[in-house]
Design a protein around this motif. Sequence first.
Motif, PDB file in Angstrom:
ATOM      1  N   VAL A 160     -14.213   6.450  19.154  1.00 15.04           N
ATOM      2  CA  VAL A 160     -15.362   6.354  16.705  1.00 15.04           C
ATOM      3  C   VAL A 160     -14.532   7.693  15.931  1.00 15.04           C
ATOM      4  N   VAL A 161     -13.580   6.949  14.605  1.00 15.98           N
ATOM      5  CA  VAL A 161     -13.481   7.523  14.186  1.00 15.98           C
ATOM      6  C   VAL A 161     -14.261   8.138  13.230  1.00 15.98           C
ATOM      7  N   LEU A 162     -14.551   9.077  12.307  1.00 15.16           N
ATOM      8  CA  LEU A 162     -15.681   9.364  11.265  1.00 15.16           C
ATOM      9  C   LEU A 162     -14.855   9.969  10.544  1.00 15.16           C
ATOM     10  N   ALA A 163     -15.069  10.158   8.918  1.00 13.15           N
ATOM     11  CA  ALA A 163     -14.915  10.757   7.826  1.00 13.15           C
ATOM     12  C   ALA A 163     -15.560  12.500   8.211  1.00 13.15           C
ATOM     13  N   ALA A 164     -14.683  12.598   6.916  1.00 13.37           N
ATOM     14  CA  ALA A 164     -14.605  14.212   7.719  1.00 13.37           C
ATOM     15  C   ALA A 164     -16.221  14.992   7.005  1.00 13.37           C
ATOM     16  N   PRO A 165     -16.652  16.140   7.750  1.00 13.84           N
ATOM     17  CA  PRO A 165     -17.573  16.694   7.310  1.00 13.84           C
ATOM     18  C   PRO A 165     -18.060  16.600   5.868  1.00 13.84           C
ATOM     19  N   GLU A 166     -16.876  17.113   5.091  1.00 15.63           N
ATOM     20  CA  GLU A 166     -16.638  17.162   3.612  1.00 15.63           C
ATOM     21  C   GLU A 166     -16.646  16.537   2.954  1.00 15.63           C
ATOM     22  N   VAL A 167     -16.752  14.968   3.076  1.00 17.19           N
ATOM     23  CA  VAL A 167     -16.567  13.335   2.790  1.00 17.19           C
ATOM     24  C   VAL A 167     -18.154  13.164   2.390  1.00 17.19           C
ATOM     25  N   PRO A 168     -18.707  12.941   1.312  1.00 15.74           N
ATOM     26  CA  PRO A 168     -20.031  11.993   1.156  1.00 15.74           C
ATOM     27  C   PRO A 168     -19.996  10.996   2.527  1.00 15.74           C
ATOM     28  N   VAL A 169     -19.280  10.276   2.637  1.00 12.60           N
ATOM     29  CA  VAL A 169     -19.981   9.102   3.949  1.00 12.60           C
ATOM     30  C   VAL A 169     -19.826  10.274   5.363  1.00 12.60           C
ATOM     31  N   ARG A 171     -20.164  13.052   5.570  1.00 11.05           N
ATOM     32  CA  ARG A 171     -21.605  14.119   5.647  1.00 11.05           C
ATOM     33  C   ARG A 171     -23.266  13.025   6.060  1.00 11.05           C
ATOM     34  N   TYR A 172     -23.278  12.281   5.406  1.00 12.37           N
ATOM     35  CA  TYR A 172     -24.724  11.437   6.390  1.00 12.37           C
ATOM     36  C   TYR A 172     -24.116  10.904   6.954  1.00 12.37           C
ATOM     37  N   SER A 173     -22.696  10.139   7.606  1.00  9.97           N
ATOM     38  CA  SER A 173     -22.825  10.017   9.175  1.00  9.97           C
ATOM     39  C   SER A 173     -23.187  11.586   9.923  1.00  9.97           C
ATOM     40  N   LYS A 174     -23.385  12.251   9.819  1.00  6.37           N
ATOM     41  CA  LYS A 174     -23.905  13.686  10.942  1.00  6.37           C
ATOM     42  C   LYS A 174     -24.650  13.683  10.699  1.00  6.37           C
ATOM     43  N   GLN A 175     -25.188  13.420   8.879  1.00  4.25           N
ATOM     44  CA  GLN A 175     -27.045  13.461   9.295  1.00  4.25           C
ATOM     45  C   GLN A 175     -27.722  12.409   9.812  1.00  4.25           C
ATOM     46  N   VAL A 176     -27.436  11.434  10.524  1.00  3.39           N
ATOM     47  CA  VAL A 176     -28.158  10.494  10.361  1.00  3.39           C
ATOM     48  C   VAL A 176     -27.957  10.582  11.923  1.00  3.39           C
ATOM     49  N   LEU A 177     -26.196  11.391  12.472  1.00  3.86           N
ATOM     50  CA  LEU A 177     -26.696  11.382  13.872  1.00  3.86           C
ATOM     51  C   LEU A 177     -27.354  12.303  14.349  1.00  3.86           C
ATOM     52  N   ASP A 178     -27.418  13.295  13.356  1.00  4.71           N
ATOM     53  CA  ASP A 178     -27.606  14.707  13.608  1.00  4.71           C
ATOM     54  C   ASP A 178     -29.427  14.318  14.070  1.00  4.71           C
ATOM     55  N   VAL A 184     -21.414  13.257  18.859  1.00  3.95           N
ATOM     56  CA  VAL A 184     -20.051  12.651  19.203  1.00  3.95           C
ATOM     57  C   VAL A 184     -18.635  13.299  18.837  1.00  3.95           C
ATOM     58  N   LYS A 185     -18.033  12.287  19.685  1.00  4.51           N
ATOM     59  CA  LYS A 185     -16.899  13.252  19.263  1.00  4.51           C
ATOM     60  C   LYS A 185     -15.560  12.183  19.051  1.00  4.51           C
ATOM     61  N   PRO A 186     -15.007  12.232  17.825  1.00  4.45           N
ATOM     62  CA  PRO A 186     -13.977  11.525  16.523  1.00  4.45           C
ATOM     63  C   PRO A 186     -12.766  11.720  17.242  1.00  4.45           C
ATOM     64  N   VAL A 187     -12.185  10.573  17.864  1.00  5.57           N
ATOM     65  CA  VAL A 187     -10.641  10.612  17.940  1.00  5.57           C
ATOM     66  C   VAL A 187      -9.602  11.079  16.507  1.00  5.57           C
ATOM     67  N   SER A 188     -10.807  10.235  15.152  1.00 10.81           N
ATOM     68  CA  SER A 188      -9.669  11.439  13.861  1.00 10.81           C
ATOM     69  C   SER A 188     -11.625  11.721  12.771  1.00 10.81           C
ATOM     70  N   GLN A 189     -10.865  12.363  12.332  1.00 12.50           N
ATOM     71  CA  GLN A 189     -12.316  12.565  10.916  1.00 12.50           C
ATOM     72  C   GLN A 189     -10.687  12.245   9.747  1.00 12.50           C
ATOM     73  N   GLU A 190     -11.551  11.764   8.622  1.00 13.73           N
ATOM     74  CA  GLU A 190     -10.976  10.393   7.792  1.00 13.73           C
ATOM     75  C   GLU A 190     -11.183  11.345   6.221  1.00 13.73           C
ATOM     76  N   PRO A 191     -10.721  11.197   5.162  1.00 12.22           N
ATOM     77  CA  PRO A 191     -10.254  11.835   4.423  1.00 12.22           C
ATOM     78  C   PRO A 191     -11.260  10.921   3.043  1.00 12.22           C
ATOM     79  N   ASN A 192     -11.255   9.725   3.663  1.00 11.15           N
ATOM     80  CA  ASN A 192     -12.389   8.981   2.752  1.00 11.15           C
ATOM     81  C   ASN A 192     -12.557   7.517   3.371  1.00 11.15           C
TER      82      ASN A 192
END
Length: 275
Positions: A160-169, A171-178, A184-192
Amino acid sequence: MALSTKRRRAATAVVSAALLIPLAAACSSSSSSGKDSGSDKTASPSGSSGSAPKAAQLTVLAASSLTDVFKAAGAAYEKEHPGTHVKFSFAGSQELAAQVKQGAPADALVTADTKTMDGLKADVNDSSIIAKNRLVIATGKGNPKKVEGLKNLSDTNLKVVLAAPEVPVGRYSKQVLDAQKITVKPVSQEPNVRAVLSKVELGEADAGIVYKTDAASAKGKVDTVDIPDAQNAVAKYPAATLKTSKNADAAAAFVKWLSTPEAQKILQDAGFQQP
């Protein structure tokens, strides 16, 4: 007899002189009037056309998720406003905010969340929400890992890949998962968000959380798993002009146009929701 002749000649000379004075004056007036008229004719075209208006060159900093739709919106705006050219610079909202704080030369800003925009109150004028968005799960074409929903993203065998928590998407992803108590342990956290989508599209990840509109832009290359509204988050897109803009009026006109029916149709055709 000689005296009489001299008197007649003198009288005639006086009369002739008297007649010549108004004639000369008339000629002088006519000449002067001609010069004025010619001057007016020369000035009139210049005055009516004036100097050509300077074309407005706008630079708009916009969230990555607006990449495709803003290219279409920019073309429509330029067609409607001849002489104005709109140049976009797309990046994650947090990166755009950093650019603004560093004094990047730009005229307007559109972020994918209100939090980022609120943190720039010293740098931007009043903002307005121009669109909304929702999250979806993007999977590889055909959804080979059979992802059905958020709960599947906790599977450690799933990349699973997610956007970094400081990126809006991110932050939204963390919000819904929490909210669903899903770890979720992402293989990478992307800048956008576009970087997240690219990882899934290239097969470097099995799934990732992106905006609905981004998944739609890659139709045929990725599959989409909807997230129920009760578990989802709503992303709001505020737009504002920068206080340092050198094209304040033109920038304000563009930001205002984003809320017009024409612009809203372009946004909604791309999958964005009404503000």
